[in-house]
Write a protein that holds these residues in place. Structure first.
Motif: not given
Lengths: 229, 788
Positions: A14-17, A20-21, A24, A45, A48, A60, A218-219
């Motif tokens: 999981h990583k969000a800025y 904004t994810p 996911d 993503g 990322t 995260d 979408d991650g």
């Protein structure tokens, strides 16, 4: 749990800025000598994911396993050391150091690892020959064509004989002919050294050079062979 | 199809584009504001320096003007006593090293002239004092001075009667002022020409301005680079929507103009605020009021116009090497190969201008001053011209080394321009500071040497017009009774001439000059070996081989060289006069006022001093340094004997404090300049890092240590700064040595200060590196790798 025999794997990333994810619950694995294409639309993503896998950024939550290490638990210095010794990188615009010659650029990762200049440059020369750019070894990046620059970047990524090569849109700035040549050289060299390649791209033409494709949307990650992991 | 409209040009278009640029600067976001603020800061500093430099003529003029207005110098003929005249005498004194200007007045009538700064003359036994003197007299430190000035303070002298706010001065009306003290005047403000500024002062002003302006200009040039990338994107966007190249240049100039105008206003504020601090500063004995520090209207107008124009010009010149295209900036400046020949021409020309003067005695002429000033400036500017070539030549030969070193060296090999430009300012500032510092140190050492002998000698001389021997004897007695005085001696001396006079000319003829001294036997025995002596005796010494013999006649009123010769006043040397052998002055009397080789020695009964023309009482007093305030007690006694007695001593070296203050000022100025350059270097370094943030992220991605890149930043700053400092040291020392040789002063180098300035230069390197590290680490984050 690590997928069996994988060299590098990630679970539940999981990583969000901000709000904004970017990732996911993404999962990923790559085996030695395998070329995995990470595809997806802009902003999905992909980069990322690559940065998390390479230990450039810390997710995260979730884990990134490389051999016995969980990259998310390593310190910044330990991750940097790992990147110097075990990972190689190729980016869209090469990102060569403009002041250094082609030879010095390729020798740079070795020198950062503590190699003597002459030895580093000897090894760098070998890779330049292998990637067919030895003729421009004394030139600076500003004097090279885009294709030559990207081959130098590939040589720089391979010179430390990394176990994983991360390539983020490596042919994004090249014409198709040059792009194909760079990809051929990159994947051939990786297979020769049993290095895994994580190839981020949004072009299916590029993905064709991979052994396996995954799609990030979408991650979340979808393996095109195995369905949703 | 529409016809293509021709692009208009002219003042209206210029104004429109400049205004647009100014709007961009005002609303250009954080980067734009930082750039504007830094440009304004640089321009403000430059404007303040220029306004200060432009104030020097009016400042000296105001200072000299007040000096002229309150004195009566150059009076050819003394007026007769009248209702509107007064007797005016100098009673200057020194108190614990501080000069005090004293003036005594005695009106002849009811309507005497009044000097500026006061409404009416003080009454008998009263004095008017400057505020600084009032403060000193009222403080515990002024106790002994209060004894010396036995007048009641009746008021304070206004600013127009003072040279500066720190001046110690008084105007007193003693109850009694002897008749022959001073001279009579009927008004104040006799015109006289102030002496031109001395060469060292001119050099100091010019070199200080050059040394200060160069870093400021470099700083402005550097500040214009901030946010360059975004500005270039903006200009390219303007091209895309139809602006031509000239329009984009005018818009870019408008952006610079905005910062420049802000800087102009800021500079004016800085100058007006800064001049309020002029009051406590005394430089070269010149202390002025804040209102004196005012540029002439023409100079101020020129600065107001030229500074913004220069900012526009700098921007236009900087844009020569780029073309703004609709899709971005094309840098079309060819790689310059730096040639050394013309770079050597500037300092060589400077040296040529200065060298012919070396080896010949210095004469303080306008041409020589101009030659020195121009030569010094060319040498200093030559350093700036030589530096880029030196950096290229040295850096081009550097090979190998660890990765940080290699990264730094290669970056300099590829583009040394920004770093060299910034360091150029250091070089000029440091070279100028070292040269001026050496000049000051050399002059100070020269004065110190001159004062060394006499300064060690606890001896003071006094002289005054006196024609009464009993009064002189009383003075000697009072001096001997003063605490700390170990010996006092004195005679009344005068000049005489041989008779008959050589010709009718009024000119002074040294070959016919005879020096004589009148004193008691005890005093004469201190000057010569007398066979025996009683009042009424006369002695001939043959000290100067004048061939005087008993019975010869001398003229006691010899022509003095000015005005018509007085009628001869013959005096026959008595036939009973005997020969005496002049004693060598005591060893400790080496130094000033030791010319005791008189041709004639007479006792008062033989030659009454009242018969002499311009008789002068000369007193010499030895005192014990161990007695607290012995010198000040001695001065108090002298003031009681006669406040108009002139002191003759080399005990207090006034130049030491003057030059020390100048040297301290230069050192502080160098530090501020170096810090300013450091700020410029930080801007330049951070801007370079910003432009390379993607590369830095990449380097971080493949595991480059922070320390590696930090060291690279350090080396990237250190190499040009070290070369610049080396060049500045060489040039500054050479220039300083040349200047000292030219003014016939010993070449002295204040090595601690040279080391200090060099050390500060090294500190600037560390300072720049330290402040560059946070942005470096920030830019090494992976954000730079993101392309979406």
């Amino acid at each position: 749990m690590t997928p069996e025999g994988s060299l590098l794997s990630a679970e539940a990333l999981h990583k969000a800025y901000g709000a904004t994810p970017a990732l996911d619950g993404a999962e990923f694995s790559v085996h030695p000598g395998e070329v995995v294409a990470v595809m997806g639309p802009s902003g999905s993503g992909k980069s990322t994911l690559l940065h998390c896998l390479a230990g450039i950024i810390r997710p995260d939550s979730g884990t990134v396993r490389y051999g016995p290490h969980d990259l998310t638990r390593l310190s910044d210095a330990q991750r940097s050391a790992l990147r110097r010794s075990d990972f190689g990188f190729v980016f869209q615009f090469g990102q060569l150091v403009p002041e250094l010659t082609a030879l010095e650029n390729v020798a740079l990762p070795l020198r950062l690892n503590g190699a003597k200049r002459k030895e580093a440059e000897r090894q760098a020369r070998e890779w330049l020959e292998r990637l067919e750019v030895d003729a421009v070894h004394g030139q600076r990046p500003g004097e090279l064509s885009g294709g030559q620059g990207q081959r130098i970047a590939v040589a720089r990524a391979l010179v430390t004989r990394p176990r994983v090569i991360f390539a983020d849109e490596p042919t994004g700035a090249l014409d198709s002919l040059n792009g194909e040549r760079v990809l051929t050289l990159l994947t051939d060299a990786a297979r020769d050294t049993s290095a895994a390649v994580v190839l981020v791209t949004h072009e299916s033409r590029v993905a064709a050079y991979s052994d396996r494709e995954i799609v990030v949307r979408d991650g979340k990650v979808k393996d095109m062979l195995a369905g949703l992991i | 199809m529409n016809a293509i409209r021709r692009v208009r040009s002219g003042p209206a278009v210029w104004a429109r584009d400049l205004a647009m640029g100014m709007r961009f600067a005002a609303g250009g976001g954080r980067e734009g504001w930082i750039r504007t603020a830094l440009t304004a800061l640089g321009v403000a500093l430059g404007v303040a320096v220029l306004l200060l430099g432009a104030s020097v003529p009016s400042l000296t003029s105001a200072w000299h003007g007040r000096e002229k207005a309150r004195e009566n110098l150059g009076q050819r003929h003394e007026p007769r006593p009248a209702d509107h005249t007064l007797r005016y005498a100098s009673a200057d004194t020194v108190y614990r090293g501080a000069q005090i200007r004293g003036r005594l007045v005695r009106p002849d009538g009811a309507h005497p002239p009044v000097p500026p700064g006061i409404r009416r003359l003080p009454g008998p036994g009263r004095m008017l004092v400057s505020p600084a003197l009032k403060e000193l007299l009222e403080s515990p430190e002024g106790k002994l001075l209060r004894d010396r000035l036995p007048y009641r303070v009746a008021g304070v002298i206004g600013d127009e009667g003072l040279l500066g706010p720190q001046e110690l001065t008084y105007l007193a009306r003693p109850s009694a002022l002897r008749e022959n003290a001073g001279y009579r005047i009927d008004h104040f403000g006799k015109a006289w020409d102030s002496p031109p500024m001395r060469t060292p002062v001119v050099l100091l002003v010019i070199m200080t301005c050059v040394a200060l302006m160069m870093p400021v200009m470099v700083f402005i040039g550097t500040s214009l680079r901030i946010g360059n990338e975004r500005r270039e994107q903006r200009l390219a966007a303007l091209r895309l929507v139809g602006a031509d190249v000239r329009t984009t240049r005018r818009i870019a100039s408008g952006e610079a103009l905005f910062g420049s105008l802000l800087g102009l206003a800021g500079g004016a504020v800085l100058f007006l605020g800064g001049r309020q601090f002029a009051s406590p500063i005394t430089l070269w004995d010149v202390n002025v009021f804040p209102s004196d520090v005012a540029p002439g209207p023409l100079a101020a107008a020129a600065i107001a116009v030229l500074v913004p124009a220069a900012a526009v010009l700098v921007t236009l010149i900087a844009q020569r090497g780029i073309t703004v295209e609709p899709l971005g900036i094309v840098r079309n400046r060819p790689v310059l190969r730096r040639r050394v020949l013309w770079r050597l021409a500037l300092p060589a020309l400077g040296a040529v201008l200065m060298l012919p003067a070396a080896g010949v005695p210095w004469t303080d002429t306008g041409l020589n001053t101009l030659r020195l000033a121009v030569g010094s400036m060319l040498l200093l500017f030559g350093v700036t011209a030589l530096l880029p070539w030196l950096v290229d030549a040295v850096v081009g030969r550097l090979r190998g080394g660890p990765v940080p070193w290699q990264l730094a060296v290669r970056r300099l090999q590829l583009s040394s321009g920004p770093a060299t430009r910034a360091v150029g300012g250091i070089t000029v500032a440091v070279a100028g500071a070292i040269a001026v510092h050496m000049l000051m140190t050399g002059m100070q050492a020269g004065y110190a040497q001159a004062y060394a002998r006499s300064g060690k000698l606890p001896q003071v001389g006094y002289w005054s017009g006196e024609d009464d021997w009993p009064r002189a004897q009383r003075a000697l007695g009072a001096l001997r009774a003063t605490p700390g005085v170990t010996a006092a001696r004195g005679v009344i001396d005068a000049s005489a001439g041989r008779l008959p006079r050589h010709d009718a000319s009024s000119g002074y003829d040294p070959s016919r000059h005879v020096s004589l001294a009148v004193g008691s036997c005890a005093e004469l025995r201190r000057l010569a070996q007398l066979p025996s002596c009683r009042d009424g005796d006369v002695f001939v010494t043959h000290a100067r081989g004048k061939g005087l013999a008993p019975g010869a006649t001398v003229d006691l009123a010899p022509p003095a060289g000015m005005g018509p010769p007085p009628p001869p006043s013959p005096w026959k040397i008595p036939g009973t006069a005997r020969t005496a052998r002049v004693l060598a002055p005591p060893a400790q009397d080496a130094g000033p006022f030791v010319d005791t080789a008189y041709d004639l020695l007479a006792t008062p009964a033989a030659l009454p001093p009242s018969r002499l023309q311009n008789p002068l009482l000369e007193l010499r007093i030895d005192f014990d340094r161990g007695t607290p305030d012995a010198l000040e007690h001695l001065r108090n006694t002298a003031a009681r004997i006669d406040p108009t007695l002139s002191e003759y001593s080399h005990l207090d070296n006034p130049h030491d404090q003057q030059l020390s203050s100048v040297r301290s000022g230069i050192f502080i100025g160098s530090v501020i300049t170096l810090l300013l350059i450091g700020a410029g270097l930080i801007i330049s370094t951070v801007e370079q890092l910003h432009e390379r943030r993607r590369l830095l992220s990449t380097l971080d991605a493949f595991g480059t240590r922070r320390t590696t890149l930090s060291w690279s930043v350090l080396w990237g700053t250190a190499i040009p700064v070290a070369l610049g400092l080396g060049l500045a040291l060489g040039c500054g020392l050479a220039l300083g040595a040349l200047l000292l040789t030219l003014i016939d002063s010993a070449v002295v180098v204040d090595w601690p200060v040279v080391a200090g300035i060099t050390g500060i230069g090294a500190g600037v390197i560390l300072f720049v590196t330290a402040l560059s590290l946070p942005p470096l680490w920030r830019m090494m984050r992976p954000d730079g790798l993101r392309t979406e």
